[in-house]
Structure formats: structure tokens, C-alpha cells
Design an enzyme around this catalytic site. Structure first.
Site, PDB file in Angstrom:
ATOM      1  N   THR A  94     -10.866  -5.030   0.584  1.00 25.58           N
ATOM      2  CA  THR A  94     -12.008  -4.530   1.361  1.00 25.58           C
ATOM      3  C   THR A  94     -13.253  -5.360   1.031  1.00 25.58           C
ATOM      4  O   THR A  94     -13.335  -5.973  -0.035  1.00 25.58           O
ATOM      5  CB  THR A  94     -12.302  -3.051   1.017  1.00 25.58           C
ATOM      6  OG1 THR A  94     -12.704  -2.978  -0.362  1.00 25.58           O
ATOM      7  CG2 THR A  94     -11.085  -2.169   1.253  1.00 25.58           C
ATOM      8  N   THR A 114       0.813  -1.216   0.000  1.00 28.55           N
ATOM      9  CA  THR A 114       0.000   0.000   0.000  1.00 28.55           C
ATOM     10  C   THR A 114       0.852   1.274   0.000  1.00 28.55           C
ATOM     11  O   THR A 114       1.895   1.334   0.651  1.00 28.55           O
ATOM     12  CB  THR A 114      -0.929  -0.003   1.234  1.00 28.55           C
ATOM     13  OG1 THR A 114      -1.688  -1.208   1.217  1.00 28.55           O
ATOM     14  CG2 THR A 114      -1.870   1.185   1.255  1.00 28.55           C
ATOM     15  N   GLU A 154      -6.656  -7.411   3.269  1.00 28.98           N
ATOM     16  CA  GLU A 154      -6.691  -8.464   2.222  1.00 28.98           C
ATOM     17  C   GLU A 154      -7.870  -8.262   1.274  1.00 28.98           C
ATOM     18  O   GLU A 154      -8.527  -9.224   0.868  1.00 28.98           O
ATOM     19  CB  GLU A 154      -6.763  -9.863   2.858  1.00 28.98           C
ATOM     20  CG  GLU A 154      -5.539 -10.266   3.640  1.00 28.98           C
ATOM     21  CD  GLU A 154      -4.325 -10.562   2.767  1.00 28.98           C
ATOM     22  OE1 GLU A 154      -4.491 -10.838   1.565  1.00 28.98           O
ATOM     23  OE2 GLU A 154      -3.198 -10.504   3.303  1.00 28.98           O
TER      24      GLU A 154
HETATM   25  C1  LIG Z   1      -4.278  -1.562  10.391  1.00 25.35           C
HETATM   26  C2  LIG Z   1      -3.934  -1.726   8.945  1.00 25.35           C
HETATM   27  C3  LIG Z   1      -2.878  -2.550   8.593  1.00 25.35           C
HETATM   28  C4  LIG Z   1      -2.509  -2.661   7.252  1.00 25.35           C
HETATM   29  N1  LIG Z   1      -1.418  -3.436   6.937  1.00 25.35           N
HETATM   30  C5  LIG Z   1      -0.959  -3.425   5.663  1.00 25.35           C
HETATM   31  C6  LIG Z   1       0.256  -4.112   5.320  1.00 25.35           C
HETATM   32  O1  LIG Z   1       0.902  -4.756   6.140  1.00 25.35           O
HETATM   33  N2  LIG Z   1       0.709  -4.016   4.046  1.00 25.35           N
HETATM   34  C7  LIG Z   1       0.034  -3.313   3.085  1.00 25.35           C
HETATM   35  O2  LIG Z   1       0.505  -3.273   1.956  1.00 25.35           O
HETATM   36  N3  LIG Z   1      -1.114  -2.656   3.366  1.00 25.35           N
HETATM   37  C8  LIG Z   1      -1.625  -2.693   4.630  1.00 25.35           C
HETATM   38  N4  LIG Z   1      -2.793  -2.033   4.940  1.00 25.35           N
HETATM   39  C9  LIG Z   1      -3.481  -1.288   3.894  1.00 25.35           C
HETATM   40  C10 LIG Z   1      -4.730  -1.975   3.370  1.00 25.35           C
HETATM   41  O3  LIG Z   1      -4.373  -3.100   2.625  1.00 25.35           O
HETATM   42  C11 LIG Z   1      -5.494  -0.930   2.556  1.00 25.35           C
HETATM   43  O4  LIG Z   1      -5.992   0.013   3.470  1.00 25.35           O
HETATM   44  C12 LIG Z   1      -6.616  -1.527   1.772  1.00 25.35           C
HETATM   45  O5  LIG Z   1      -6.090  -2.248   0.672  1.00 25.35           O
HETATM   46  C13 LIG Z   1      -7.572  -0.457   1.235  1.00 25.35           C
HETATM   47  O6  LIG Z   1      -6.889   0.537   0.573  1.00 25.35           O
HETATM   48  P1  LIG Z   1      -7.143   2.094   0.905  1.00 25.35           P
HETATM   49  O7  LIG Z   1      -7.116   2.248   2.372  1.00 25.35           O
HETATM   50  O8  LIG Z   1      -6.203   2.892   0.087  1.00 25.35           O
HETATM   51  O9  LIG Z   1      -8.629   2.368   0.440  1.00 25.35           O
HETATM   52  P2  LIG Z   1      -9.100   2.825  -1.013  1.00 25.35           P
HETATM   53  O10 LIG Z   1      -8.540   1.918  -2.035  1.00 25.35           O
HETATM   54  O11 LIG Z   1      -8.847   4.278  -1.178  1.00 25.35           O
HETATM   55  O12 LIG Z   1     -10.669   2.597  -0.910  1.00 25.35           O
HETATM   56  C14 LIG Z   1     -11.548   3.497  -0.216  1.00 25.35           C
HETATM   57  C15 LIG Z   1     -12.976   2.936  -0.274  1.00 25.35           C
HETATM   58  O13 LIG Z   1     -13.405   2.806  -1.635  1.00 25.35           O
HETATM   59  C16 LIG Z   1     -13.768   1.459  -1.897  1.00 25.35           C
HETATM   60  N5  LIG Z   1     -13.378   1.145  -3.277  1.00 25.35           N
HETATM   61  C17 LIG Z   1     -12.158   1.301  -3.845  1.00 25.35           C
HETATM   62  N6  LIG Z   1     -12.193   0.940  -5.138  1.00 25.35           N
HETATM   63  C18 LIG Z   1     -13.463   0.523  -5.383  1.00 25.35           C
HETATM   64  C19 LIG Z   1     -14.133   0.007  -6.540  1.00 25.35           C
HETATM   65  N7  LIG Z   1     -13.499  -0.196  -7.692  1.00 25.35           N
HETATM   66  N8  LIG Z   1     -15.437  -0.290  -6.419  1.00 25.35           N
HETATM   67  C20 LIG Z   1     -16.095  -0.127  -5.255  1.00 25.35           C
HETATM   68  N9  LIG Z   1     -15.516   0.342  -4.115  1.00 25.35           N
HETATM   69  C21 LIG Z   1     -14.227   0.667  -4.202  1.00 25.35           C
HETATM   70  C22 LIG Z   1     -13.020   0.624  -0.869  1.00 25.35           C
HETATM   71  O14 LIG Z   1     -13.657  -0.617  -0.651  1.00 25.35           O
HETATM   72  C23 LIG Z   1     -13.086   1.530   0.347  1.00 25.35           C
HETATM   73  O15 LIG Z   1     -14.339   1.385   0.959  1.00 25.35           O
HETATM   74  C24 LIG Z   1      -3.228  -1.963   6.263  1.00 25.35           C
HETATM   75  C25 LIG Z   1      -4.324  -1.172   6.622  1.00 25.35           C
HETATM   76  C26 LIG Z   1      -4.681  -1.065   7.938  1.00 25.35           C
HETATM   77  C27 LIG Z   1      -5.844  -0.181   8.311  1.00 25.35           C
END
Ligand SMILES: Cc1cc2nc3c(=O)[nH]c(=O)nc-3n(C[C@H](O)[C@H](O)[C@H](O)COP(=O)(O)OP(=O)(O)OC[C@H]3O[C@@H](n4cnc5c(N)ncnc54)[C@H](O)[C@@H]3O)c2cc1C
Length: 391
Positions: free
Chosen positions: A372, A131, A370
Site C-alpha cells: 500500500t 494474502t 504490491e
Molecule cells: C483487486 C485486488 C487484487 C488483489 N490481488 C492479490 C493477489 O493476486 N494476490 C495476493 O496475495 N493479494 C492480492 N491482493 C491483496 C493485496 O495485496 C492486499 O489487499 C494488500 O497487501 C493490503 O492488505 P490488506 O488489504 O489486508 O490491508 P491491511 O494490511 O489490513 O491494511 C489496512 C490499512 O492499514 C495500513 N497499514 C497496515 N500496516 C501498517 C503499518 N505498519 N503502518 C502504517 N499503515 C499500515 C495499510 O496501508 C492500509 O491502509 C489484492 C487486492 C485487491 C484489492
């Protein structure tokens, strides 16, 4: 075939022994201290060392590299049990195992020999760094670049939300080796990135829950890594490698959800029989029984879905649909059971004195990690339609 860490037989008697050991450890060493660690958001060094001694940092790594080589079903049962007491600590070895899985599944023989024994023993601990501030769900939108320079690569960019970011020492790092490639995934590569000059870690991110495990930002400024740290030593395979562990990753998040759902149920079942209103335990009021009935059913359904996906994984079958369903259902079950559990506890559910508030804060992460749950349902539908084509 799902890769090297599957299709393993594990003697049921050995599994029972291992699970009983984990149960005793949870009651003796974890349950009494979890509240304090969680409220202080403190790294649980003693618990991490105990998990290392159990072999959990090599849980799914093949025995030839010093791991336990556990089947996904046993691994899921371990994660469920631990998560019913404290979900956050499962992240310390789960994220680490994603790094190990990428190397074991896609690494060269030399990379496996170099890294896996140290990862399995917990001598090196780490995680998966995908991420970025501007790219989470849309992983192909990452901006981090790796440029070849002689016998090494020079990496620049920023990762965020990386679990074990501060305490870990090596990470699977997803980058663009060809930022202009179309389709975008063809330009992506995955590196083994040990900490060193040019690799800086920001402060621990403040979170609602999932405390004690460190989530951090990482900044790479002309970070140089030897070319033999490119997993598989061929550019352009990183997207497949990074997502190649998703089935096991989703089974693992599902198991965390099951643990929280079952933990919330256990706390609420106990509380409902002790707390009295109108002259009888609240467990005898129909409104509370409706909640407990739903919670028990959800927890059981989540468990069965998760073990079903894990069993398919262990048989070497493709199980993306099953793992997706388990992850989606179990994480929602965690959220719903912890919310209902909090309500059953009345005001005490809102108090930091009772454990249910931690489960309530930890549960939402399982809906995000893993993939959303918004994405999960669309992925399930696409796979479902693919498997049920009208001919
Ligand atoms: C505590 C914690 C630990 C984590 N650990 C790791 C880690 O070890 N390594 C790592 O790489 N990442 C990690 N992450 C990151 C996590 O994998 C991401 O937060 C997750 O993939 C979602 O990405 P984003 O937060 O950028 O949300 P975004 O991608 O910006 O999405 C925002 C919202 O829009 C929705 N959305 C996005 N695209 C679409 C679509 N095409 N259609 C419909 N809805 C959509 C999503 O479901 C979400 O509700 C961690 C996150 C947290 C909170």
C-alpha cells in the site's frame, strides 16, 4: 543482479514493432469492447487468447523457456499502453508473471523445466497467492500451514483477494512450514499449487473497479501437494521468494498507474476541446487549463520515474528505492488524474457512457497492490536514510 529475467538487450526496432502491434490491437480489438466487458464484469476470453498469442504470458520469462525475455523497460511500456485503455487486463498476465518469476528466480532446474514453458505459452495460467483474510500488509502473519507427510505436504488454510483465482490453474502459494519459527519469516515457504482435490475456489469477489479479472477466495482443506512443488525444495525461504519479485512487481504497478494517468489525460484533453461553455471550449478556461497542466506534468513525471526504475532493473542494479518511488508516485498520479479527469467531464464524468468513470474506479487499486502507498512511503524513507547514512 536482479535475477534471470534481467540484463537483456532488446533491439529497439523489435520493441517498436511490438509496441505498434499492441497499439493496433488496442484500437481494433480492445477499445471498442472494454465498456461492455467492464460493466458486465465478464471474463474477456477472446482478449486473453489474443494476449496469449502475443506472448504476453511469457513476457518476462527467459527465451530458453519459451518466453519473450523482455527487458523491464519494454515490459513497462507495454503495460502503460494497455493500461491507458484497460488496466484490468494487465492483471491477467502480470500476476501470472509473478508466479513465473518466483520459479525462474528461485526454482530448481527441474522445476523450471517442468513449469516455465507451460507458463510462458499460457497453457497454464495462474498467479500469486499471499494474502489471507487476516494478513495482507503483515505478510508474516499468515496462518496457512503446510505439514510434511512422506513425499508430500498437506496444506490447510484460506487465501483471499487472489487475482486469476477462478480462471487460473496454478498459483505460487505462501504458507507456514514452521508456524512457531522466530523470526516469523524463517518458517515460511512458497509452493507451486496446481488446482486439485482439497483446493476449492469461492465466488468471484465484487469490486469497485478492476472488473472482468477474477479476484477470489481460496480454501485449502487437506490439500496434498508433492514435495517437489516446494520452490527451491528447501523450507523456510518462502518470504524471500514471495517478496523477491517486488521490484519488478512495483515497476509493473507503476506502469499501470502511468497508463491510467495518461489515459485520463488523453480523454480529458479531447473532451475539453469539444465541450463548450460561455461560448468557448472549456479548454480555454483557465480553471481547466490548470487541471490539464497539472495532469500532463504528473503523467510525464510518473512515466519518467517508472522508466528510470525499469532501466536500473535492466542494468542489474538494486532498484528497490527507485521502484518504490515510481509505484508510489505513479499510482497517486493515476488517482489524481482520473479524479480531475472526471471533474473536467462534468456530469458526463459521472455517466457510465464515458470511459473516464472506469479509470476513476480502477485507479485506487494501484495504490493498494504490491504494497500500500502508506507502507510505500515508509519503505522509501527507510531505504533513503540507509543510502544516506551520516558517517
Ligand atoms: C483487486 C485486488 C487484487 C488483489 N490481488 C492479490 C493477489 O493476486 N494476490 C495476493 O496475495 N493479494 C492480492 N491482493 C491483496 C493485496 O495485496 C492486499 O489487499 C494488500 O497487501 C493490503 O492488505 P490488506 O488489504 O489486508 O490491508 P491491511 O494490511 O489490513 O491494511 C489496512 C490499512 O492499514 C495500513 N497499514 C497496515 N500496516 C501498517 C503499518 N505498519 N503502518 C502504517 N499503515 C499500515 C495499510 O496501508 C492500509 O491502509 C489484492 C487486492 C485487491 C484489492
Amino acid at each position: 543482479m536482479n535475477g534471470p529475467s534481467t540484463i537483456r538487450n532488446f533491439d529497439p526496432a523489435d520493441e517498436e514493432l511490438l509496441l505498434n502491434t499492441i497499439d493496433r490491437w488496442l484500437e481494433k480489438d480492445v477499445r471498442p469492447v472494454v465498456k461492455q466487458y467492464d460493466h458486465e464484469d465478464r471474463w474477456p476470453a477472446e482478449i486473453v487468447e489474443q494476449m496469449r498469442q502475443f506472448g504476453l504470458f511469457g513476457a518476462t520469462v527467459s527465451p530458453e523457456y519459451g518466453g519473450l525475455g523482455l527487458p523491464a523497460t519494454t515490459y513497462a511500456r507495454i503495460v502503460m499502453r494497455i493500461s491507458s485503455v484497460w488496466m484490468a487486463i494487465t492483471g491477467i498476465f502480470n500476476s501470472h508473471l509473478m508466479l513465473a518469476l518466483a520459479i525462474e528466480k528461485f526454482g530448481t532446474p527441474a522445476q523450471k523445466q517442468t513449469w516455465l514453458p507451460k507458463l510462458a505459452s499460457g497453457e497454464i495460467r495462474g498467479g500469486l497467492a499471499l494474502t489471507e483474510p487476516d494478513a495482507g500488509t503483515d505478510l508474516q502473519g499468515i496462518r496457512m500451514t503446510a505439514r510434511r507427510d512422506g513425499d508430500s505436504y498437506v496444506i490447510n488454510g484460506t487465501k483471499t483477494w487472489i487475482s486469476n483465482g477462478i480462471e487460473g490453474s496454478a498459483f505460487a502459494l505462501l504458507v507456514k512450514t514452521d508456524p512457531h519459527a522466530q523470526p516469523r519469516y524463517n518458517g515460511m515457504s512458497l509452493f507451486i499449487a496446481p488446482k486439485g482435490p482439497g483446493f476449492a475456489v469461492g465466488k468471484k469477489l465484487e469490486k469497485l473497479g478492476y472488473k472482468s479479472i477474477d479476484s477470489a477466495e481460496m480454501v485449502f482443506d487437506n490439500y496434498r501437494v508433492p514435495a517437489d512443488h516446494l520452490i527451491g525444495e528447501v523450507e523456510g525461504r518462502g518470504f524471500k521468494q514471495a517478496t523477491g519479485g517486488l521490484e519488478l512487481g512495483r515497476i509493473n504497478v507503476a506502469a499501470r498507474g502511468v497508463g491510467i494517468a495518461e489515459g485520463a489525460l488523453a480523454l480529458s484533453t479531447q473532451y475539453a476541446q469539444i465541450r463548450k461553455t460561455f461560448g468557448k471550449p472549456i479548454a480555454e478556461h483557465q480553471a481547466i487549463q490548470l487541471k490539464l497542466g497539472e495532469m500532463a506534468t504528473r503523467a510525464r513525471a510518473a512515466r519518467l520515474l517508472t522508466l528510470d526504475a525499469a532501466a536500473a532493473f535492466d542494468r542489474g542494479e538494486r532498484c528497490d528505492l527507485e521502484a518504490g518511488m515510481a509505484k508510489y508516485f505513479a499510482s497517486e498520479a493515476a488517482l489524481e488524474n482520473s479524479t480531475e479527469g472526471l471533474r473536467i467531464h462534468g456530469a458526463y464524468g459521472y455517466s457510465k457512457e464515458y470511459d473516464i468513470e472506469r479509470l476513476y474506479r480502477d485507479a485506487p487499486l494501484t495504490c493498494i497492490g504490491e504494497g500500500t502507498n502508506e507502507m510505500q512511503r515508509m519503505i522509501i524513507a527507510k531505504q533513503w536514510i540507509k543510502r544516506n547514512q551520516v558517517t
